[in-house]
Design a protein around this motif. Structure first.
Motif, PDB file in Angstrom:
ATOM      1  N   MET A 210       0.815  -1.198   0.000  1.00  2.00           N
ATOM      2  CA  MET A 210       0.000   0.000   0.000  1.00  2.00           C
ATOM      3  C   MET A 210       0.857   1.259   0.000  1.00  2.00           C
ATOM      4  SD  MET A 210      -3.275   0.692   2.383  1.00  2.00           S
ATOM      5  CE  MET A 210      -3.555  -1.003   2.625  1.00  2.00           C
TER       6      MET A 210
ATOM      7  N   PRO B 182       9.585   3.809   5.108  1.00  2.00           N
ATOM      8  CA  PRO B 182      10.715   4.712   5.123  1.00  2.00           C
ATOM      9  C   PRO B 182      12.056   4.005   5.233  1.00  2.00           C
ATOM     10  CG  PRO B 182       9.506   4.812   7.187  1.00  2.00           C
ATOM     11  CD  PRO B 182       8.699   4.017   6.247  1.00  2.00           C
TER      12      PRO B 182
ATOM     13  N   ILE C 299      10.037   5.916  13.625  1.00  2.00           N
ATOM     14  CA  ILE C 299       8.659   6.058  13.125  1.00  2.00           C
ATOM     15  C   ILE C 299       7.642   6.342  14.236  1.00  2.00           C
ATOM     16  CG2 ILE C 299       9.094   4.616  11.095  1.00  2.00           C
ATOM     17  CD1 ILE C 299       7.508   2.393  12.482  1.00  2.00           C
TER      18      ILE C 299
ATOM     19  N   PRO D 283       8.856  10.224   8.948  1.00  2.00           N
ATOM     20  CA  PRO D 283       8.915   8.772   8.675  1.00  2.00           C
ATOM     21  C   PRO D 283       7.702   8.017   9.214  1.00  2.00           C
ATOM     22  CG  PRO D 283      10.986   9.563   9.641  1.00  2.00           C
ATOM     23  CD  PRO D 283       9.996  10.677   9.761  1.00  2.00           C
TER      24      PRO D 283
ATOM     25  N   ALA E 227       4.188   8.281   7.217  1.00  2.00           N
ATOM     26  CA  ALA E 227       4.055   7.368   6.072  1.00  2.00           C
ATOM     27  C   ALA E 227       3.628   5.975   6.538  1.00  2.00           C
ATOM     28  CB  ALA E 227       5.380   7.274   5.325  1.00  2.00           C
ATOM     29  N   VAL E 228       3.951   5.615   7.769  1.00  2.00           N
ATOM     30  CA  VAL E 228       3.603   4.290   8.293  1.00  2.00           C
ATOM     31  C   VAL E 228       2.159   4.264   8.810  1.00  2.00           C
ATOM     32  CG1 VAL E 228       4.280   2.543  10.015  1.00  2.00           C
ATOM     33  CG2 VAL E 228       6.014   3.828   8.811  1.00  2.00           C
TER      34      VAL E 228
ATOM     35  N   ARG F  51      -0.486   5.168   7.236  1.00  2.00           N
ATOM     36  CA  ARG F  51      -1.414   4.749   6.179  1.00  2.00           C
ATOM     37  C   ARG F  51      -1.665   3.228   6.134  1.00  2.00           C
ATOM     38  NH1 ARG F  51      -0.634   7.197   0.270  1.00  2.00           N
ATOM     39  NH2 ARG F  51       1.373   6.164   0.415  1.00  2.00           N
ATOM     40  N   PRO F  52      -0.633   2.374   6.247  1.00  2.00           N
ATOM     41  CA  PRO F  52      -0.913   0.932   6.196  1.00  2.00           C
ATOM     42  C   PRO F  52      -1.741   0.410   7.359  1.00  2.00           C
ATOM     43  CG  PRO F  52       1.402   1.365   5.812  1.00  2.00           C
ATOM     44  CD  PRO F  52       0.794   2.650   6.259  1.00  2.00           C
TER      45      PRO F  52
END
Lengths: 54, 420
Positions: A1, A5, B15, B130, B133-134, B136-137
């Motif tokens: 999806m 990073p 993250i 960072p 972006a994590v 979203r999953p």
């Protein structure tokens, strides 16, 4: 999806970022299922009532 | 041990701040949504209660017991809604009705629009990037849990029709884009990922296809920029377009699943439109993403690629690119279809599936927060050139053809019943 990073390091750890995301998703969902089996009313109350403060 | 070690995200401490930001943002917005919903319900109740009381008196006087019981139940429901807002009959909350019902300003819109504004106007400190972006999953566990909404007859009817439609649209778009890119002199790497990306599932397909077609990082930025730009535009346009056209929930879910490329954006648009639209869209998307390995194999065949130090055989590609999380979704559908007393159902109070049904929205909210906060106008500016024109032209054509297809299919075929 999405990209991870840290995808540049993923090859070294054996799992691609997508596979790692998928396995984590399965583990989290399994955890939710187990907790829901153990205490359905508590789970429902937390996510439908307690988390809403306004 | 090595399996557990490989599950740990390298540099996971980096993250955490971003993921926490998504959680906090989702928490705040879900509370605002909850408050808006409460006042909207109270506004409706305030208008309806006098009419219901009058009709109840008439039904009771006429001895219509069945109608009186029904009206009495409805009256109690509205009185409860009014009490929750601490209001009285005659009081008005027009603003809540306007925002929640007319403008469709629900948690999805707040998270997406709010996230984009925060990211592009105020900016996000580097420490959060960072992790954002994590976020979203985290939609993936939500999708798995949503499996409790379906039974196998839904999967066969909606998923079966959906996979047929998706396959036609996916391979039709991918072939057209790859062929046009080749004819226009676009490099194979960029043409391959643009074809895969506009055909199926956007970013995932681009990532899956890029190593086999030898796409450069700049090609990936172009293709992802195009997909995100188109997906973001459609995410905001399609729910309003659907309302203006008067298409049903299931039709919108099907249309979104055919037209919007990115899973997260597709679910956001469908959730925005309504619960039934989301149920249909998630099921078709589950069928659609299983086609990702096939699109990679298709790209290998289309460009006549030979493995350059990597195995690009049919079965190894299928195994490597298959989205395994979707198996969890199908396991829950299977369990729900068995009607086990121990697990209950999403509407049976006090059961595990009823409890799980309260959870999935929170995962979606955190995921949508991740999408909103990740959308950078600067990243979208990377989209450009001939490949962008071909990619967005193909995506637009797919959207229009998808709309025609759902109008032909009608309202009933793609409706998820959940055994109701």
């Amino acid at each position: 999806m999405t990209t991870n990073p840290t995808s540049d390091k993923s090859a070294a750890s054996g799992l691609s970022p997508e596979k790692r995301e998928d396995i984590w998703a399965l583990l989290i969902a399994a955890g939710v299922l187990l907790v829901s089996i153990a205490a359905p009313d508590t789970v429902h109350n937390v996510f439908k009532n307690l988390l809403y403060l306004l | 041990m090595s399996i557990i070690r490989s599950l740990i995200v390298p540099g996971w401490t980096r993250i955490l701040p971003g993921v926490l930001l998504c959680v906090v943002f989702a928490f705040v917005v879900m509370n605002i949504d909850h408050m808006l919903h409460r006042y909207y319900k109270a506004d409706v109740a305030s208008t309806k209660i006098p009419d219901l009381k009058r009709r109840l008196a008439l039904a009771t006087a006429a001895g219509k017991t069945k109608a009186a019981v029904k009206l009495s139940k409805s009256l109690r429901k509205h009185q409860k809604a009014l009490k929750k807002a601490g209001g009285k009959v005659g009081q008005s909350w027009n603003w809540a009705t306007f925002l929640y019902q007319k403008a469709q300003f629900k948690y999805v819109a707040m998270l997406l629009i709010g996230g984009i504004l925060i990211r592009n106007i105020f900016g996000i400190p580097e420490i959060f990037k960072p992790g954002v972006a994590v976020g979203r999953p985290l939609i993936k566990p939500g999708i798995i849990i949503l499996g409790v909404h379906y039974i196998w007859s839904d999967v066969l009817r909606v998923g079966g029709t959906g996979i047929l439609l998706a396959a036609v649209f996916i391979f039709g778009t991918a072939t057209a884009v790859m062929w046009l890119c080749r004819r226009s002199g676009v490099p194979d790497g960029l043409g391959g990922i643009m074809g895969a990306g506009t055909g199926v599932c956007g970013v995932s397909a681009i990532i899956a296809t890029s190593p086999v077609v030898g796409a450069k990082p700049r090609d990936m930025a172009y293709a992802i920029g195009t997909i995100l730009l188109f997906g973001t535009a459609m995410l905001f346009v399609m729910p309003y377009l659907g309302q203006a056209l008067g298409i049903s929930q299931s039709q919108f879910g099907t249309w979104a699943a055919l037209a919007i490329l990115n899973t997260a954006q597709l679910i956001a648009a469908a959730e925005w439109y309504g619960d039934e639209a989301r149920n249909t869209a998630v099921l078709i998307n589950a069928a659609r993403i299983m086609l990702i390995p096939l699109i990679v194999v298709f790209a290998v065949w289309f460009y006549g690629l030979k493995g350059k130090g990597q195995d690009i055989g049919f079965w190894s590609t299928m195994a490597k690119k298959f989205p395994v999380f979707i198996l969890g979704f199908f396991v829950l559908i299977l369990l729900n279809s068995l009607h086990l007393d121990a697990l209950g159902g999403p509407k049976t109070a006090g059961t595990p599936f009823w409890a799980m049904n309260a959870v999935y929205k929170w995962f979606f909210a955190i995921g949508f927060a991740g999408i909103g906060l990740s959308i950078s106008i600067d990243d979208m500016k990377k989209a450009g050139g001939v490949a962008f024109l071909i990619g967005s032209g193909a995506a637009m054509t797919k959207m229009i053809l998808g709309l025609i297809a759902v109008l032909i299919i009608g309202r009933e075929l793609m409706r998820v019943t959940g055994g109701q």
